[in-house]
Write an enzyme that holds these catalytic residues in place. Structure first.
Site, PDB file in Angstrom:
ATOM      1  N   GLY A 170     -14.402 -13.598 -25.678  1.00  0.00           N
ATOM      2  CA  GLY A 170     -14.701 -14.235 -24.392  1.00  0.00           C
ATOM      3  C   GLY A 170     -16.130 -13.852 -24.036  1.00  0.00           C
ATOM      4  O   GLY A 170     -16.400 -12.682 -23.724  1.00  0.00           O
ATOM      5  N   ASN A 195      -6.624 -11.927 -16.901  1.00  0.00           N
ATOM      6  CA  ASN A 195      -5.563 -11.960 -15.880  1.00  0.00           C
ATOM      7  C   ASN A 195      -4.490 -12.980 -16.209  1.00  0.00           C
ATOM      8  O   ASN A 195      -4.774 -13.940 -16.930  1.00  0.00           O
ATOM      9  CB  ASN A 195      -6.180 -12.307 -14.517  1.00  0.00           C
ATOM     10  CG  ASN A 195      -6.711 -11.075 -13.817  1.00  0.00           C
ATOM     11  OD1 ASN A 195      -6.139 -10.001 -13.911  1.00  0.00           O
ATOM     12  ND2 ASN A 195      -7.816 -11.244 -13.104  1.00  0.00           N
ATOM     13  N   HIS A 230      -2.320  -4.722 -10.863  1.00  0.00           N
ATOM     14  CA  HIS A 230      -3.665  -5.093 -10.446  1.00  0.00           C
ATOM     15  C   HIS A 230      -3.603  -6.020  -9.247  1.00  0.00           C
ATOM     16  O   HIS A 230      -2.777  -6.913  -9.194  1.00  0.00           O
ATOM     17  CB  HIS A 230      -4.341  -5.802 -11.617  1.00  0.00           C
ATOM     18  CG  HIS A 230      -5.749  -6.205 -11.340  1.00  0.00           C
ATOM     19  ND1 HIS A 230      -6.632  -5.414 -10.639  1.00  0.00           N
ATOM     20  CD2 HIS A 230      -6.441  -7.318 -11.687  1.00  0.00           C
ATOM     21  CE1 HIS A 230      -7.796  -6.028 -10.573  1.00  0.00           C
ATOM     22  NE2 HIS A 230      -7.705  -7.192 -11.190  1.00  0.00           N
TER      23      HIS A 230
HETATM   24  N1  LIG Z   1      -8.552  -7.059 -15.108  1.00  0.00           N
HETATM   25  C1  LIG Z   1      -9.443  -7.232 -14.150  1.00  0.00           C
HETATM   26  O1  LIG Z   1      -9.603  -6.395 -13.284  1.00  0.00           O
HETATM   27  C2  LIG Z   1     -10.299  -8.468 -14.168  1.00  0.00           C
HETATM   28  C3  LIG Z   1     -11.496  -8.517 -13.431  1.00  0.00           C
HETATM   29  C4  LIG Z   1     -12.286  -9.670 -13.512  1.00  0.00           C
HETATM   30  C5  LIG Z   1     -11.887 -10.753 -14.286  1.00  0.00           C
HETATM   31  N2  LIG Z   1     -10.703 -10.679 -14.953  1.00  0.00           N
HETATM   32  C6  LIG Z   1     -10.238 -11.785 -15.806  1.00  0.00           C
HETATM   33  O2  LIG Z   1     -11.039 -11.833 -16.983  1.00  0.00           O
HETATM   34  C7  LIG Z   1     -11.025 -13.152 -17.506  1.00  0.00           C
HETATM   35  C8  LIG Z   1     -12.444 -13.614 -17.783  1.00  0.00           C
HETATM   36  O3  LIG Z   1     -13.165 -13.755 -16.577  1.00  0.00           O
HETATM   37  P1  LIG Z   1     -14.651 -14.370 -16.594  1.00  0.00           P
HETATM   38  O4  LIG Z   1     -15.173 -14.295 -15.221  1.00  0.00           O
HETATM   39  O5  LIG Z   1     -15.434 -13.779 -17.710  1.00  0.00           O
HETATM   40  O6  LIG Z   1     -14.317 -15.903 -16.955  1.00  0.00           O
HETATM   41  P2  LIG Z   1     -15.269 -16.927 -17.689  1.00  0.00           P
HETATM   42  O7  LIG Z   1     -14.655 -18.265 -17.494  1.00  0.00           O
HETATM   43  O8  LIG Z   1     -16.687 -16.700 -17.293  1.00  0.00           O
HETATM   44  O9  LIG Z   1     -15.145 -16.523 -19.239  1.00  0.00           O
HETATM   45  C9  LIG Z   1     -13.998 -16.700 -19.994  1.00  0.00           C
HETATM   46  C10 LIG Z   1     -14.455 -17.080 -21.408  1.00  0.00           C
HETATM   47  O10 LIG Z   1     -13.313 -17.145 -22.260  1.00  0.00           O
HETATM   48  C11 LIG Z   1     -13.587 -18.158 -23.211  1.00  0.00           C
HETATM   49  N3  LIG Z   1     -12.378 -18.566 -23.897  1.00  0.00           N
HETATM   50  C12 LIG Z   1     -11.385 -19.401 -23.469  1.00  0.00           C
HETATM   51  N4  LIG Z   1     -10.452 -19.531 -24.427  1.00  0.00           N
HETATM   52  C13 LIG Z   1     -10.844 -18.770 -25.469  1.00  0.00           C
HETATM   53  C14 LIG Z   1     -10.289 -18.491 -26.740  1.00  0.00           C
HETATM   54  N5  LIG Z   1      -9.136 -19.024 -27.125  1.00  0.00           N
HETATM   55  N6  LIG Z   1     -10.972 -17.668 -27.562  1.00  0.00           N
HETATM   56  C15 LIG Z   1     -12.151 -17.118 -27.208  1.00  0.00           C
HETATM   57  N7  LIG Z   1     -12.711 -17.331 -25.992  1.00  0.00           N
HETATM   58  C16 LIG Z   1     -12.074 -18.161 -25.153  1.00  0.00           C
HETATM   59  C17 LIG Z   1     -14.223 -19.259 -22.391  1.00  0.00           C
HETATM   60  O11 LIG Z   1     -14.925 -20.176 -23.214  1.00  0.00           O
HETATM   61  C18 LIG Z   1     -15.147 -18.462 -21.473  1.00  0.00           C
HETATM   62  O12 LIG Z   1     -16.444 -18.315 -22.012  1.00  0.00           O
HETATM   63  C19 LIG Z   1     -10.255 -14.005 -16.472  1.00  0.00           C
HETATM   64  O13 LIG Z   1      -8.910 -14.124 -16.881  1.00  0.00           O
HETATM   65  C20 LIG Z   1     -10.354 -13.169 -15.215  1.00  0.00           C
HETATM   66  O14 LIG Z   1      -9.321 -13.456 -14.306  1.00  0.00           O
HETATM   67  C21 LIG Z   1      -9.912  -9.566 -14.908  1.00  0.00           C
END
Ligand SMILES: NC(=O)c1ccc[n+]([C@@H]2O[C@H](COP(=O)([O-])OP(=O)(O)OC[C@H]3O[C@@H](n4cnc5c(N)ncnc54)[C@H](O)[C@@H]3O)[C@@H](O)[C@H]2O)c1
Length: 310
Positions: free
Chosen positions: A11, A122, A177
């Protein structure tokens, strides 16, 4: 790639790219950045490599749309997934991200069977449970990032409230979370003094509520997208604790097998992180009110996990 630890970040969106950035800035290892979108991981890896001469890091970076370059990783951070879009329910997100995370785990584990996985996608607690099941790795090597972020938010608000350095503030959080997380004010301190001696119960309650809604507050400001600097920094604190074998105690989503009265479920509790992953689960006695809040949070996590029928 050379003798440095190898870290794969899946990602290359907001969180993943920032994880890559902080990882190389701390020179924790070489980084492979993976995404499904053509050009994005390659472009971001090249851009970050070109910041190396200025920041003074020699970490190598590779961007790719495949997984062959990830082979032999020591650590894999999974941030791949969708954010909630208008019209999408939480359940839609759950099933869509479960499909994405399940596929990613298969790809990475077949090439890096000795890796430690850190899940960020998430809904976090359900995704880490799924990743553990799919990977068939020992639970100590599959860990979820959430508590470090939740406690970092709580620490920020405590420091702002008391006008002290964030470095003087520690915080202790438990549970799932987000909105059901359970901060423990009596274990949250400023230079060793519990905040219960420094702030009124009303002020503490206000800071706790702001912390629990910390993600939503940022989403409402950014409008498109969610928080990523603090989530990435929190993830990299875990990466560093593991790769440097620091034995650092951090709140992480970990597999509970009876601890805190929970069996067979990933939930956030303090753990000791070292080179082999979760090396110990730190237990502490909860008051009846704290245990009730924790049980409620666990219930919310269990409900989501059950929907996945793992
Ligand atoms: N655990 C936590 O505390 C926490 C905090 C912030 C964000 N998050 C989660 O992290 C995740 C990412 O957030 P973000 O802001 O970077 O989102 P984002 O949309 O900027 O990035 C997600 C990336 O994943 C890629 N992706 C989608 N399917 C894929 C696959 N099969 N293989 C490889 N890559 C793939 C997309 O192309 C995109 O570039 C979300 O699920 C968000 O809710 C969790």
């Amino acid at each position: 790639m050379g003798a440095r630890p190898k870290i794969t970040v899946v990602g290359a969106g907001n969180v993943g790219a920032s994880v890559a950035q902080y990882t190389v800035e701390k020179e924790l290892g070489d980084v492979v950045l993976v995404d499904v979108v053509e050009g994005i991981p390659q472009g971001k890896a090249l851009d970050l490599a070109q910041a190396g001469p200025v920041h003074g890091y020699d970490s190598h970076l590779v961007g790719t749309n495949g997984y062959d370059e990830t082979a032999g990783s020591d650590l894999v951070v999974i941030t791949a997934g969708l954010a909630r879009k208008p019209g999408m329910t939480r359940d839609d997100l759950l099933f869509k991200n479960a499909e994405i995370v399940g596929g990613v785990v298969e790809q990475v584990v077949s090439r890096s069977p000795d890796a430690i996985l850190i899940l960020v996608t998430n809904p976090l607690d359900a995704m880490v449970q799924l990743a553990w099941k799919k990977s068939k790795l020992p639970a100590k090597r599959v860990i979820g990032m959430a508590g470090v972020l939740d406690s970092s938010r709580f620490r920020t608000f405590i420091a702002q409230e008391l006008k002290v350095s964030v470095e003087n503030v520690t915080a202790f959080v438990l549970g799932g979370h987000g909105d059901t997380m359970v901060p423990l004010p009596r274990y949250s301190t400023v230079a060793g003094i519990p905040i219960t001696e420094l702030l009124s119960p009303e002020r503490i309650e206000a800071l706790v509520t702001r912390t629990a809604n910390g993600g939503a507050e940022i989403v409402s400001l950014l409008k498109a997208g969610s928080a990523y600097y603090a989530p990435a920094a929190s993830t990299v604190e875990m990466v560093e604790a593991i790769l440097k074998d620091k034995k650092k105690i951090l709140p992480c989503a970990t597999y509970l097998d009876g601890q805190y009265g929970v069996k067979g479920l990933y939930v956030g509790v303090p753990v000791k992180l070292g080179r082999s992953g979760v090396e110990e689960i730190i237990q502490s006695k909860l008051t009846p009110a704290e245990q009730a809040a924790f049980d409620k949070s666990v219930g919310a996590v269990r409900e989501l996990v059950e929907k996945l029928k793992l």
